[in-house]
Design a protein around this motif. Sequence first.
Motif, PDB file in Angstrom:
ATOM      1  N   LEU A  32       0.826  -1.206   0.000  1.00  0.00           N
ATOM      2  CA  LEU A  32       0.000   0.000   0.000  1.00  0.00           C
ATOM      3  C   LEU A  32       0.859   1.254   0.000  1.00  0.00           C
ATOM      4  CD1 LEU A  32      -2.868   1.222   0.247  1.00  0.00           C
ATOM      5  CD2 LEU A  32      -2.608   1.083   2.732  1.00  0.00           C
ATOM      6  N   ALA A  33       1.921   1.254   0.818  1.00  0.00           N
ATOM      7  CA  ALA A  33       2.813   2.409   0.889  1.00  0.00           C
ATOM      8  C   ALA A  33       3.522   2.637  -0.443  1.00  0.00           C
ATOM      9  CB  ALA A  33       3.831   2.205   2.007  1.00  0.00           C
ATOM     10  N   ASN A  34       3.968   1.565  -1.090  1.00  0.00           N
ATOM     11  CA  ASN A  34       4.641   1.688  -2.388  1.00  0.00           C
ATOM     12  C   ASN A  34       3.701   2.261  -3.446  1.00  0.00           C
ATOM     13  OD1 ASN A  34       7.066   0.676  -1.401  1.00  0.00           O
ATOM     14  ND2 ASN A  34       6.566  -1.438  -1.924  1.00  0.00           N
ATOM     15  N   ASN A  35       2.445   1.783  -3.450  1.00  0.00           N
ATOM     16  CA  ASN A  35       1.465   2.298  -4.408  1.00  0.00           C
ATOM     17  C   ASN A  35       1.179   3.775  -4.159  1.00  0.00           C
ATOM     18  OD1 ASN A  35       1.205  -0.163  -5.704  1.00  0.00           O
ATOM     19  ND2 ASN A  35      -0.537  -0.821  -4.450  1.00  0.00           N
ATOM     20  N   LEU A  36       1.124   4.141  -2.871  1.00  0.00           N
ATOM     21  CA  LEU A  36       0.878   5.541  -2.532  1.00  0.00           C
ATOM     22  C   LEU A  36       2.034   6.423  -2.986  1.00  0.00           C
ATOM     23  CD1 LEU A  36      -0.807   7.697  -1.127  1.00  0.00           C
ATOM     24  CD2 LEU A  36       0.288   7.066   1.029  1.00  0.00           C
ATOM     25  N   VAL A  37       3.254   5.939  -2.826  1.00  0.00           N
ATOM     26  CA  VAL A  37       4.425   6.702  -3.263  1.00  0.00           C
ATOM     27  C   VAL A  37       4.392   6.919  -4.778  1.00  0.00           C
ATOM     28  CG1 VAL A  37       6.931   6.595  -3.562  1.00  0.00           C
ATOM     29  CG2 VAL A  37       5.920   6.051  -1.343  1.00  0.00           C
ATOM     30  N   LEU A  38       4.038   5.879  -5.522  1.00  0.00           N
ATOM     31  CA  LEU A  38       3.951   6.009  -6.976  1.00  0.00           C
ATOM     32  C   LEU A  38       2.902   7.039  -7.379  1.00  0.00           C
ATOM     33  CD1 LEU A  38       4.210   2.253  -8.080  1.00  0.00           C
ATOM     34  CD2 LEU A  38       5.955   4.026  -8.318  1.00  0.00           C
ATOM     35  N   ASP A  39       1.731   6.992  -6.714  1.00  0.00           N
ATOM     36  CA  ASP A  39       0.670   7.952  -7.023  1.00  0.00           C
ATOM     37  C   ASP A  39       1.099   9.376  -6.684  1.00  0.00           C
ATOM     38  OD1 ASP A  39      -0.970   5.938  -7.918  1.00  0.00           O
ATOM     39  OD2 ASP A  39      -2.048   5.708  -6.020  1.00  0.00           O
ATOM     40  N   LEU A  40       1.771   9.533  -5.549  1.00  0.00           N
ATOM     41  CA  LEU A  40       2.218  10.858  -5.138  1.00  0.00           C
ATOM     42  C   LEU A  40       3.271  11.416  -6.092  1.00  0.00           C
ATOM     43  CD1 LEU A  40       2.431  10.427  -1.259  1.00  0.00           C
ATOM     44  CD2 LEU A  40       0.919  11.987  -2.488  1.00  0.00           C
TER      45      LEU A  40
ATOM     46  N   ALA B 169       3.886  20.263  -0.190  1.00  0.00           N
ATOM     47  CA  ALA B 169       3.074  19.330   0.591  1.00  0.00           C
ATOM     48  C   ALA B 169       3.367  17.881   0.210  1.00  0.00           C
ATOM     49  CB  ALA B 169       1.591  19.639   0.397  1.00  0.00           C
ATOM     50  N   ILE B 170       3.499  17.628  -1.097  1.00  0.00           N
ATOM     51  CA  ILE B 170       3.765  16.262  -1.567  1.00  0.00           C
ATOM     52  C   ILE B 170       5.146  15.800  -1.120  1.00  0.00           C
ATOM     53  CG2 ILE B 170       4.140  14.841  -3.626  1.00  0.00           C
ATOM     54  CD1 ILE B 170       1.977  16.585  -5.005  1.00  0.00           C
ATOM     55  N   ASP B 171       6.132  16.688  -1.192  1.00  0.00           N
ATOM     56  CA  ASP B 171       7.488  16.337  -0.757  1.00  0.00           C
ATOM     57  C   ASP B 171       7.508  15.978   0.729  1.00  0.00           C
ATOM     58  OD1 ASP B 171       8.560  16.641  -3.255  1.00  0.00           O
ATOM     59  OD2 ASP B 171       9.255  18.702  -2.921  1.00  0.00           O
ATOM     60  N   ASP B 172       6.744  16.723   1.524  1.00  0.00           N
ATOM     61  CA  ASP B 172       6.677  16.430   2.963  1.00  0.00           C
ATOM     62  C   ASP B 172       6.098  15.045   3.205  1.00  0.00           C
ATOM     63  OD1 ASP B 172       7.754  18.854   3.664  1.00  0.00           O
ATOM     64  OD2 ASP B 172       5.834  19.841   4.008  1.00  0.00           O
ATOM     65  N   VAL B 173       5.028  14.701   2.472  1.00  0.00           N
ATOM     66  CA  VAL B 173       4.392  13.390   2.647  1.00  0.00           C
ATOM     67  C   VAL B 173       5.318  12.272   2.180  1.00  0.00           C
ATOM     68  CG1 VAL B 173       2.456  11.918   1.960  1.00  0.00           C
ATOM     69  CG2 VAL B 173       2.060  14.330   2.457  1.00  0.00           C
ATOM     70  N   LEU B 174       5.987  12.475   1.045  1.00  0.00           N
ATOM     71  CA  LEU B 174       6.906  11.466   0.539  1.00  0.00           C
ATOM     72  C   LEU B 174       8.053  11.210   1.520  1.00  0.00           C
ATOM     73  CD1 LEU B 174       7.169  12.460  -3.242  1.00  0.00           C
ATOM     74  CD2 LEU B 174       6.256  10.326  -2.326  1.00  0.00           C
ATOM     75  N   GLU B 175       8.564  12.275   2.112  1.00  0.00           N
ATOM     76  CA  GLU B 175       9.656  12.128   3.078  1.00  0.00           C
ATOM     77  C   GLU B 175       9.203  11.325   4.287  1.00  0.00           C
ATOM     78  OE1 GLU B 175      12.765  14.848   5.744  1.00  0.00           O
ATOM     79  OE2 GLU B 175      11.225  15.796   4.500  1.00  0.00           O
ATOM     80  N   LYS B 176       7.971  11.594   4.752  1.00  0.00           N
ATOM     81  CA  LYS B 176       7.468  10.892   5.928  1.00  0.00           C
ATOM     82  C   LYS B 176       7.226   9.412   5.630  1.00  0.00           C
ATOM     83  CE  LYS B 176       4.525  12.834   8.645  1.00  0.00           C
ATOM     84  NZ  LYS B 176       5.418  12.852   9.813  1.00  0.00           N
ATOM     85  N   ILE B 177       6.706   9.116   4.445  1.00  0.00           N
ATOM     86  CA  ILE B 177       6.468   7.722   4.078  1.00  0.00           C
ATOM     87  C   ILE B 177       7.778   6.962   3.965  1.00  0.00           C
ATOM     88  CG2 ILE B 177       5.592   6.183   2.279  1.00  0.00           C
ATOM     89  CD1 ILE B 177       3.448   8.244   1.687  1.00  0.00           C
ATOM     90  N   GLU B 178       8.752   7.571   3.294  1.00  0.00           N
ATOM     91  CA  GLU B 178      10.034   6.913   3.084  1.00  0.00           C
ATOM     92  C   GLU B 178      10.794   6.728   4.390  1.00  0.00           C
ATOM     93  OE1 GLU B 178      11.828   9.369   0.155  1.00  0.00           O
ATOM     94  OE2 GLU B 178      10.619   8.589  -1.502  1.00  0.00           O
TER      95      GLU B 178
END
Length: 255
Positions: A20-28, A46-55
């Motif tokens: 799920l996290a990988n799919n979300l990263v691809l969509d973002l 905003a997207i960069d902040d979310v990507l950093e937190k997921i990674e």
Amino acid sequence: MKADTNQNTPLISLTDYNKLANNLVLDLKRLRSFSEKLNIQQSLTAIDDVLEKIENKTFWVAVVGEFKRGKSTFINALLGQEILPSDIEPCSATINRVTYSLNSYVEVEFKDGRKERVEIDKLSEYVTKLTPEAEATAANVKEAVVYYPAPYCRNNVDIIDTPGLNDDPSMTGVTLSVLPKVDAAILVIMAQSPVSEVERDFLENKLLTNDLGRVIFVVTGIDRCNRPGDADKVIASVRKRIKEYVLELIRKVNI
């Protein structure tokens, strides 16, 4: 708190979560590409902040509320140690983020990009308004990261202490700037003055408009309720007011 043992509650495996996290990263990343082409800078940030937190697999919890509501004292109680400066006067003047580390120290990041490592017992000299010198230094601080072996901060959970609302506009602005970056918020309310107008406005127009499910309410000062039953009355009153605010907000949205 009793754990939910309902067998019908869906559970997600680590494999499913990672997928799920990988799919979300691809969509973002696709969304980021569109935002970049359209030059939507706010979306890019905003997207960069979310990507950093997921990674990084981080989870940020901000403790917010009016000044002199005991936010820093509450965080110190969670940590089991007097780490963050606290005082009867408005104290915090910067964002103070507590993160897990076996070694205890503070890294102060200044607005000009400089970073300085200091001892924890010197933190008040960089992040408070307790002296004119400290306030002048705090005005140039972007964030102070407190590294500490706190059990609550294991598994990449960071606790963020924020300046008090309604202290002055600049301090309120600092607090509001961090809200879009956090995963949950704890609103600290004082038992002796539960849900003031400032707290109501903040609750209705800042917290509830984002996601009520990410807000936790903590009532401090219960030990000052001397008469039998007063504490229960305060908790019931706070619960009633919050429920009314939520229902009123829902009504406004649906009009």
